[in-house]
Design an enzyme around this catalytic site. Structure first.
Site, PDB file in Angstrom:
ATOM      1  N   HIS A 128       0.240  -1.472  -0.324  1.00  0.00           N
ATOM      2  CA  HIS A 128       0.219   0.176   0.087  1.00  0.00           C
ATOM      3  C   HIS A 128       0.787   0.889   0.008  1.00  0.00           C
ATOM      4  O   HIS A 128       0.531   2.488  -0.740  1.00  0.00           O
ATOM      5  CB  HIS A 128      -1.002   0.010   0.917  1.00  0.00           C
ATOM      6  CG  HIS A 128      -1.112   0.334   2.335  1.00  0.00           C
ATOM      7  ND1 HIS A 128       0.280  -0.905   3.125  1.00  0.00           N
ATOM      8  CD2 HIS A 128      -0.358   1.272   3.589  1.00  0.00           C
ATOM      9  CE1 HIS A 128       0.393  -0.445   4.216  1.00  0.00           C
ATOM     10  NE2 HIS A 128       0.279   0.886   4.025  1.00  0.00           N
ATOM     11  N   ASP A 158       0.263  -7.595   1.256  1.00  0.00           N
ATOM     12  CA  ASP A 158       0.525  -5.950   0.919  1.00  0.00           C
ATOM     13  C   ASP A 158       2.380  -6.125   1.354  1.00  0.00           C
ATOM     14  O   ASP A 158       2.468  -5.513   2.088  1.00  0.00           O
ATOM     15  CB  ASP A 158      -0.386  -5.938   2.829  1.00  0.00           C
ATOM     16  CG  ASP A 158      -0.082  -3.875   2.667  1.00  0.00           C
ATOM     17  OD1 ASP A 158       0.481  -3.599   1.611  1.00  0.00           O
ATOM     18  OD2 ASP A 158      -0.023  -3.307   3.927  1.00  0.00           O
ATOM     19  N   ASN A 231       5.661   4.757   8.785  1.00  0.00           N
ATOM     20  CA  ASN A 231       5.799   3.937   9.082  1.00  0.00           C
ATOM     21  C   ASN A 231       6.168   2.613   8.068  1.00  0.00           C
ATOM     22  O   ASN A 231       6.616   1.353   8.458  1.00  0.00           O
ATOM     23  CB  ASN A 231       5.971   2.927  10.666  1.00  0.00           C
ATOM     24  CG  ASN A 231       6.871   3.990  11.857  1.00  0.00           C
ATOM     25  OD1 ASN A 231       6.365   4.944  12.933  1.00  0.00           O
ATOM     26  ND2 ASN A 231       7.739   3.458  12.264  1.00  0.00           N
ATOM     27  N   SER A 232       5.205   2.426   7.255  1.00  0.00           N
ATOM     28  CA  SER A 232       4.642   1.373   6.891  1.00  0.00           C
ATOM     29  C   SER A 232       5.726   1.074   5.865  1.00  0.00           C
ATOM     30  O   SER A 232       6.615   2.133   5.327  1.00  0.00           O
ATOM     31  CB  SER A 232       3.334   1.563   6.055  1.00  0.00           C
ATOM     32  OG  SER A 232       1.808   0.813   6.171  1.00  0.00           O
ATOM     33  N   LEU A 287      -5.751 -26.082  -1.499  1.00  0.00           N
ATOM     34  CA  LEU A 287      -5.948 -27.477  -1.147  1.00  0.00           C
ATOM     35  C   LEU A 287      -6.982 -27.844  -1.605  1.00  0.00           C
ATOM     36  O   LEU A 287      -7.283 -29.421  -2.184  1.00  0.00           O
ATOM     37  CB  LEU A 287      -5.672 -27.782  -0.314  1.00  0.00           C
ATOM     38  CG  LEU A 287      -5.884 -29.253   0.869  1.00  0.00           C
ATOM     39  CD1 LEU A 287      -5.223 -30.505   0.698  1.00  0.00           C
ATOM     40  CD2 LEU A 287      -5.208 -29.319   2.431  1.00  0.00           C
ATOM     41  N   GLY A 288      -7.639 -26.485  -2.046  1.00  0.00           N
ATOM     42  CA  GLY A 288      -9.017 -27.236  -2.541  1.00  0.00           C
ATOM     43  C   GLY A 288     -10.562 -28.177  -0.734  1.00  0.00           C
ATOM     44  O   GLY A 288     -11.020 -29.303  -1.815  1.00  0.00           O
TER      45      GLY A 288
END
Length: 384
Positions: A128, A158, A231-232, A287-288
């Protein structure tokens, strides 16, 4: 829940515990002798007392780490939907500056990143931070600026990887995020509110946080180290100066810090980075199966003693799960020896596996333990 990434003094309790010690065993990068922590000689004239006590500090570790943490600024052109200052969304994580023409504006954002490969100029950050950017600029600690190219992004976790062409870079080594325990000391480094190279400290408040609705795949480290807008994408490091997390979100009123911050574990970020570098995308397999958390009540209803695991509710036809012989009612307790505590745990584990990976699943069927083998395949749909 705000998706961004803090400043305050070191924890008073830590200082009280450490002050006055003749030798302070603080982990640091490289080799250090006990002499590094010996009290200084008394000041001439007596000073504040008979002798000056050496102060506890994280400075040696941070001096080695800070060059690897960068400031990231982006510029993008967006359509202007509301021309008044009140039209700005208060939940947006970074600064924005409107510009002409009136039907569009230039949006500028500030965030952080971590150099993880000095030779190739690879930088880990949050998706983001660079989302929809027309231009991404990286500023190093020494003041040099470079325009970055996007290597790949994964919106589900993210995580993003960008690249700069630069010499004399300092990379931060990956630490073992899986070994983190509640109470371990950590430091967050980034550019809150554009204040680059800001360091805050705290402890690990919790590990394995999920179900927060922030990302598609969640396995967060929670920390009380101050994390704020900007800070991201920045670093969460342990006291060995190793990268254990990438700051990504906080809980707080109007985006302010209240001591509840979240970081993506380095193990997860490193796994995603490897796929982004190799393929330009994450080739996520499934995995289904459809699963539910195995609550104590469900465990009791099924006649099981344990109250943790992932209860299989459905098996998709012709899926890896069906071919492995899994059935509705089976309880998955471990994947390749790693415990599965709930449905989210299974989803996170499977979602990080590459297509074609072969895994062993420990299951309970009618109270009996079994082990089956499945090969992960690329699938579509809402099943895990």
């Amino acid at each position: 829940m705000e998706r961004f990434g803090g400043s305050r003094a070191f924890c008073a309790v830590l200082l009280m515990m450490l002050a006055g010690c003749e030798q302070v065993p603080i982990p640091r990068l490289g080799q250090a002798s006990a002499a590094d922590y010996q009290p200084s000689e008394p000041a001439a004239g007596g000073g504040r007392g008979a002798e000056q006590i050496g102060r506890p500090t994280l400075a040696p570790m941070l001096e080695a780490v800070l060059p690897a943490v960068v400031n990231i600024s982006t510029t993008s052109t967006v359509e202007e939907q509301d021309h008044s200052p009140l039209g700005e969304r208060s939940s947006q994580p970074f600064f924005k500056f409107p510009a002409v023409p009136p039907d569009e504006r230039q949006q500028q954002s500030l965030g952080s990143g971590v150099i993880v490969n000095a030779e190739k100029g690879l930088i880990l950050t949050s998706h983001h931070v660079i989302a929809d950017a027309d231009r991404v600029t990286v500023t190093l600690q020494d003041g040099r600026d470079f325009e970055a190219k996007t290597v790949g992004v994964d919106t589900e976790t993210d995580v993003a990887v960008i690249k700069i062409d630069a010499n004399n870079l300092k990379a931060l080594p990956f630490g073992d995020s899986q070994s983190l325990r509640v109470g371990d000391f950590v430091a967050a480094i980034g550019s809150p509110f554009g204040l680059s190279q800001t360091v805050t400290s705290g402890i690990v408040s919790a590990v394995g946080r999920s179900g927060l609705g922030i990302e598609g795949y969640e396995d967060f480290i929670q920390t009380d180290a101050s994390i704020n807008p900007g800070n991201s994408g920045g670093a969460l490091v342990d006291l060995n100066g190793e990268l254990v997390g990438i700051s990504t979100a906080i809980v707080g009123p109007a985006g302010g810090n209240v001591g509840i911050g979240f970081a993506i574990p380095s193990r997860l970020a490193q796994s995603i980075m490897q796929q982004l570098v190799q393929y330009g995308e994450v080739q996520r397999g499934k995995l289904g199966v459809g699963v539910h958390d195995l609550t104590p009540d469900l465990a009791h209803a099924l006649g099981l003693e344990r109250g943790s695991g992932a209860l299989i509710a459905l098996v998709q036809p012709d899926s890896p799960a069906a071919k492995a012989g899994l059935r509705p009612g089976d309880v998955v307790t471990a994947i390749d020896g790693t415990p599965v505590t709930n449905g989210g745990s299974l989803r996170n584990t499977v979602g990080l596996l590459q297509v074609g990976s072969e895994i062993k699943l420990d299951i309970l069927r009618n109270g009996e333990k079994r082990t089956v083998t499945a090969r992960i395949a690329k699938m579509v749909g809402s099943v895990d």
